[in-house]
Design a protein around this motif. Structure first.
Motif, PDB file in Angstrom:
ATOM      1  N   GLY A 190       1.756  -2.693   3.135  1.00 52.98           N
ATOM      2  CA  GLY A 190       2.462  -3.929   2.836  1.00 52.98           C
ATOM      3  C   GLY A 190       3.230  -4.391   4.057  1.00 52.98           C
ATOM      4  O   GLY A 190       2.896  -5.397   4.686  1.00 52.98           O
ATOM      5  N   THR A 207       7.237  -5.186  -2.630  1.00 55.44           N
ATOM      6  CA  THR A 207       6.026  -4.680  -1.971  1.00 55.44           C
ATOM      7  C   THR A 207       5.318  -3.764  -2.963  1.00 55.44           C
ATOM      8  O   THR A 207       5.719  -2.612  -3.147  1.00 55.44           O
ATOM      9  CB  THR A 207       6.372  -3.928  -0.676  1.00 55.44           C
ATOM     10  OG1 THR A 207       7.319  -2.891  -0.977  1.00 55.44           O
ATOM     11  CG2 THR A 207       6.995  -4.868   0.349  1.00 55.44           C
ATOM     12  N   ASN A 210      -0.070  -2.077  -2.645  1.00 58.40           N
ATOM     13  CA  ASN A 210      -0.676  -1.906  -1.324  1.00 58.40           C
ATOM     14  C   ASN A 210      -1.253  -0.492  -1.266  1.00 58.40           C
ATOM     15  O   ASN A 210      -0.601   0.476  -1.663  1.00 58.40           O
ATOM     16  CB  ASN A 210       0.372  -2.131  -0.243  1.00 58.40           C
ATOM     17  CG  ASN A 210       0.971  -3.528  -0.330  1.00 58.40           C
ATOM     18  OD1 ASN A 210       0.318  -4.514  -0.011  1.00 58.40           O
ATOM     19  ND2 ASN A 210       2.224  -3.625  -0.788  1.00 58.40           N
ATOM     20  N   ASP A 214       3.411   0.905   0.672  1.00 62.38           N
ATOM     21  CA  ASP A 214       4.046  -0.401   0.486  1.00 62.38           C
ATOM     22  C   ASP A 214       4.897  -0.753   1.708  1.00 62.38           C
ATOM     23  O   ASP A 214       4.876  -1.886   2.181  1.00 62.38           O
ATOM     24  CB  ASP A 214       4.904  -0.407  -0.781  1.00 62.38           C
ATOM     25  CG  ASP A 214       4.049  -0.342  -2.036  1.00 62.38           C
ATOM     26  OD1 ASP A 214       3.024  -1.047  -2.086  1.00 62.38           O
ATOM     27  OD2 ASP A 214       4.405   0.416  -2.959  1.00 62.38           O
ATOM     28  N   ALA A 229       9.521  -0.963  -3.890  1.00 56.98           N
ATOM     29  CA  ALA A 229       8.403  -0.340  -3.181  1.00 56.98           C
ATOM     30  C   ALA A 229       8.122   1.018  -3.802  1.00 56.98           C
ATOM     31  O   ALA A 229       8.961   1.911  -3.762  1.00 56.98           O
ATOM     32  CB  ALA A 229       8.725  -0.193  -1.705  1.00 56.98           C
TER      33      ALA A 229
END
Length: 234
Positions: A190, A207, A210, A214, A229
């Motif tokens: 991210g 975030t 991902n 993240d 995250a």
């Protein structure tokens, strides 16, 4: 809820500021260019704007990779109008601001907004705010990429779906502020802070989803706090 109200307040203040300040700038003879009214493309406007000038991009799709070489230029769309750049931006000067632009990143552009600073010639005080950045096809690897940038600010952007990472801070960047962005669905990272990045502030970002991390922080004395995250890597 607090984040939503902050965004609404920011948009309201921005509308008031643009209306008031634009009138003042016109009265004082400052450079304000409207696309496509004055020039058909953003690149044409950038090539003709003076240092410190403003470029208002009206709704439409602009198929171009825009190179910004003029100092302290503001390129912006009004909130809610969503002009689309199908391509990307390459920022080569200091003090540039890009605000409220949708960027559909092409394979030719590779990166949505790319900064080009080096250790010998770093860029300073770039601001990238409230943009929506996503790939148009395969080959778009990164939403925002900072090379070497000093005191740059990245806030309020939505970055989604890149082959490598959403937002990367590379080189000896110092004092980067990354706040209030949403960075999701990128195939590796991210937000990626390189080993030589220093004193970055990564605060209040979302975030998620991902694949690898993240947020990955390999840098020095960076501040990471209040982010949503799931995967934080160091």
């Amino acid at each position: 809820m607090n984040k939503m109200w902050r965004n609404i307040h920011f948009a309201f203040v921005w509308i008031l500021a643009i209306g008031t300040v634009s009138t003042s700038r016109i009265a004082l003879g400052y450079d304000i260019i409207e696309v496509p009214k004055h020039y058909p493309t953003i690149q044409d406007a950038v090539d003709h704007v003076k240092a410190g000038g403003w470029i208002l991009v009206r709704p439409g799709t602009y198929n171009e990779i825009v190179r910004v070489r003029t100092l302290n230029v503001l390129i912006y769309g009004h909130p809610g109008e969503h002009p689309v750049v199908e391509g990307g931006f390459v920022v080569e000067s200091d003090g540039v601001k890009i605000h409220e632009i949708d960027i559909k990143v092409t394979e030719e552009a590779v990166v949505g907004i790319a900064l080009t600073g080096t250790d010998y010639l770093p860029q300073e005080e770039i601001e990238l705010t409230n943009n929506i950045i996503y790939p148009s096809d395969t080959g778009a690897v990164r939403g925002i990429g900072l090379a070497v940038c000093i005191r740059c600010k990245i806030s309020g952007n939505y970055i989604d779906g890149f082959e490598l990472e959403g937002l990367a801070v590379h080189g000896n960047s110092k004092g980067t502020v990354i706040r209030g962005n949403t960075v999701v669905h990128n195939l590796m990272y991210g937000i990626n802070l390189s080993p030589t990045s220093q004193f970055a502030q990564v605060i209040d970002n979302i975030t998620e989803f991902n694949k690898t991390c993240d947020i990955i922080d390999s840098g020095l004395s960076n501040k990471i706090k209040r982010n949503d995250a799931a995967k934080l890597c160091r």
